[in-house]
Write a protein that holds these residues in place. Structure first.
Motif: not given
Ligand code: PHE
Length: 342
Positions: A161-167
């Motif tokens: 939940p901490d690493i994501l593709l920028r929205t």
């Protein structure tokens, strides 16, 4: 000598060229200045007087044979494309020009947006596509239970939940604010990712350009004037703008900006759904919480931010009806945007 002539005759009769290069090699080998037939003609002076008549006749025959063979083979290549793999094809054919590539409409629209803002003194900033929660949400004042943080809207990397593709590229603005003291004037282009079903109006990957301006005494009026300038540069000098109240966690107050429809001049048409206006971007005054999260004194400084979708702006500019066309890369679509690329 007669034997040599017979051997040569056999070679000529059996010869078949696959490529023009082979044909040219054959001509040089037989009829060239140092060719086999030329050598036989040179030897003719040594032929005894009584054989001269017969040998001379044979030599002339074979010369005609070689010339005719060459002519016939050449004709074949004139009427057919040289076989694949040939080193040279018909060198007398005029060259066919390769089509000149063109910029993708998304790049063209993005470059135009960047140019307009760099003329106003904005500098371009970049940032990573794979981001952490802090730069995309937390620093931007997203409440912990905000729906954008949901798996349904955001792509997470390996369920972390901490690493994501920028929205959105607002994450770049956070990175700039963390590093740079005001005044800040940046424009942030980039790809963004949202977990949306692909349709004519939405895609899970698209491009944004976001802007940020922070200094002492920056007001809503400054934002309005900047965006009016942008709209007129982008869509024409008679363009009008309209700001409607809206909501974003990171701006207060927030607004959405419409531009007057240039197709119908504001009278109402299919493109603007008979409203006379087209929505182009979101904007607002940077929320003091955001400034504080990034270590900027919100009592001293104020700022405005805005963000727009490049696909959407390009759609409005060139009246493209289906967003999916941008990603299919059908040359028939792309070549309509052909410009001189310098
Ligand atoms: N980040 C917002 C979005 O992705 C756009 C926006 C940027 C709105 C800055 C207001 C201010 O939709």
């Amino acid at each position: 000598m007669t034997e040599q002539i017979e051997r040569l005759r056999k070679q000529i009769v059996e010869f078949k060229s696959e490529t023009l290069r082979e044909l040219e090699d054959f001509r040089i080998r037989i009829l060239g200045r140092k060719g086999e037939l030329t050598a036989l003609f040179d030897n003719f002076k040594n032929v005894s007087a009584e054989s001269k008549k017969e040998i001379g006749k044979l030599l002339n025959e074979i010369k005609t044979l070689a010339q005719e063979k060459l002519k016939k083979e050449k004709e074949y290549f004139d009427n057919h494309d040289a076989e694949a793999g040939s080193l040279i094809s018909d060198r007398t054919l005029p060259a066919t020009a390769d089509g000149i590539g063109s910029r993708h409409p998304i790049s063209m629209a993005k470059n135009e947006i960047l140019e307009i803002f760099t003329r106003l003194g904005f500098t371009v900033a970049d940032g990573p596509e794979v981001e952490d929660d802090w730069h995309v949400f937390t620093a931007l004042n997203f409440p912990p239970n905000h729906p954008a943080r949901d798996m349904q809207d955001t792509f997470f990397v390996e369920r972390n939940p901490d690493i994501l593709l920028r929205t959105h590229t607002s994450s770049i603005q956070v990175r700039v604010m963390e590093k740079q003291k005001p005044p800040v004037r940046v424009i942030c282009p980039g790809r963004v990712f949202r977990n949306e079903a692909i349709s004519a109006r939405a895609h899970c990957i698209f491009h944004q350009v976001e802007g940020l301006y922070i200094d002492e005494n920056v007001s809503f009026a400054d934002m309005k004037q900047t965006l009016l300038y942008f709209a007129r540069e982008m869509f024409g000098e008679n363009t009008q703008i309209r700001l409607r109240p809206s909501f974003f966690p990171f701006t207060e107050p927030s607004a959405e900006m419409d531009v007057s429809c240039k197709i119908c001049g504001g009278k109402g048409c299919n493109i603007c759904k008979h409203t006379g206006w087209l929505e182009v971007l979101g904007c607002g005054m940077v929320d003091p919480n955001v400034l504080e999260s990034c270590g900027i004194d919100s009592k001293k400084y104020t700022g405005f931010a805005f963000g727009m979708g490049v696909e959407r702006l390009a759609m409005l500019k060139w009246q493209i009806k289906d967003l999916r066309l941008y990603f299919e890369n059908d040359v028939r679509f792309l070549e309509q945007f052909e410009t001189v690329v310098v």
